[in-house]
Design an enzyme around this catalytic site. Sequence first.
Site, PDB file in Angstrom:
ATOM      1  CG  HIS A   1      -3.459  -5.180 -11.579  1.00  0.00           C
ATOM      2  ND1 HIS A   1      -5.213  -5.172 -11.598  1.00  0.00           N
ATOM      3  CD2 HIS A   1      -3.635  -5.361 -13.567  1.00  0.00           C
ATOM      4  CE1 HIS A   1      -5.842  -5.907 -12.129  1.00  0.00           C
ATOM      5  NE2 HIS A   1      -5.001  -5.440 -13.144  1.00  0.00           N
TER       6      HIS A   1
ATOM      7  CB  SER B   1      16.472  11.102   7.669  1.00  0.00           C
ATOM      8  OG  SER B   1      16.181  10.935   8.940  1.00  0.00           O
TER       9      SER B   1
ATOM     10  CE  LYS C   1      14.640   7.029   4.214  1.00  0.00           C
ATOM     11  NZ  LYS C   1      13.646   7.363   5.421  1.00  0.00           N
TER      12      LYS C   1
ATOM     13  CD  GLU D   1       7.375  11.102   0.877  1.00  0.00           C
ATOM     14  OE1 GLU D   1       6.906  11.113   1.921  1.00  0.00           O
ATOM     15  OE2 GLU D   1       8.563  11.480   1.292  1.00  0.00           O
TER      16      GLU D   1
END
Length: 453
Positions: A157, A278, A284, A291
């Site tokens: 979980h 970024s 960043k 991704e």
Amino acid sequence: MAKKMWAGRFEKATDKAVNDYNSSLPFDCRMYSQDIEGSIAHSAMLAKQGIISQKDADDIREGLLSIKADIESGVLTFDSDAEDIHMFIEEELTNRIGDAGKRLHTGRSRNDQVALDQRLYCVDEAMEISELLDELKTTLIDMAKQHTSTYMPGYTHLQRAQPITYAHYLGAYIEMFSRDIDRLNQAIERTNISPLGSGALAGTTYPLDRKFVADQLGMKDVTYNSLDGVSDRDWAIEFASCMSILMMHLSRMSEEIILYASQEFKFYELDDAYSTGSSMMPQKKNPDVAELTRGKTGRVYGDLMTLLVVMKGLPLAYNKDMQEVQEALFDVVDTIKGALVPFIGMMKTMTIRVDKMEAAALGGFTNATDLADYLVKKGIPFRSTHEISGKLVHYCIENGKSLNDLTLDEFRQYSDIIEEDVYDAISLKTCVGGRTVIGGPATSTVEDYLNNL
Ligand code: ARG
């Protein structure tokens, strides 16, 4: 527009829009080398069977090899209004060698020809993908060997559950990718079969030696029903299924890479060369490779769905719908190869933060089950020990401690049966080290597993 090879029974030329709509050359040109390979094998067989002369077969072979060389050197380009790669090459061959070129298609149809080309293409690409998967697997094995004693939390979980090692975690993916490799290799076996000789749908009256052609092409066998031979695309669906399952595995791993590289986890530091920045936020460092891999999983599933739906309800035998199989198949190949290369590089270069993993394993009460088991060994029933351990966890949360930080007095407030040996019993080393069951996380167990791969 050049005269069509099938124009004999037509009074009018094809409408330009129809020609453009019909043409597969813009995409099937990528199978030029398989088409040439198949034609060389077919013409060698025609000569062996006395259907064409050896001289014609030799001219065909020379002509096809010169076409191949010219395509590869860029001298010959695909800007032609030919309907597909098969016609493009045959037209070019006839321009180069004359009548012998017109004899190549004896006893053959584009229906069995395209089925052959696609199978050969799929086998070639699947073998390259299989090698990339071997490299991914070896990369993970090498990483795992370094971390058989690196403790980390195992999750259920997405809540810290029980301690494991990083090697044991990687082992789960090694298992998944091993199955992917097996599945792909089995699919290759079923794909590597020659449909040539099925003709348009009903075979041919020429005395073809189909097995000779298959042999020449390194194919394992021939197909045994001509209707099925020209219209079977199961192998493409099977390949896309295997690749969909592979992407499902890669996307699960990607999801964890994204999480573990976050400031919240900090288990991973991605190499600068495998992350992006970024344009607005200077701090960043983004895990784009993971991704994109997660995102492209949807794309491969989409290709699988395209293949299934294109083939659904098609009457026997060949139908033009099947031309649509090609682009979906090519997209699977491009997407998988595009994903695996950077993914392997990302894994090879990232830094594993052993300290953060161990701190997380210690901090998350992942040894609470072992504390309960410790009390069971002292004679208390598990249901009661579960409660004692739970109360101790609650006490720790209230007081900002981990179980290992508690004093013996604090432990004894909940059960006076607890003794000094509790510290060893709930240490990460003992918790993990005791799980020597086959498939378990104990260092020795995982070392044996890795050494036997
Ligand atoms: N370009 C076609 C395809 O990919 C080749 C086969 C054409 N056959 C035909 N009967 N029109 O399916």
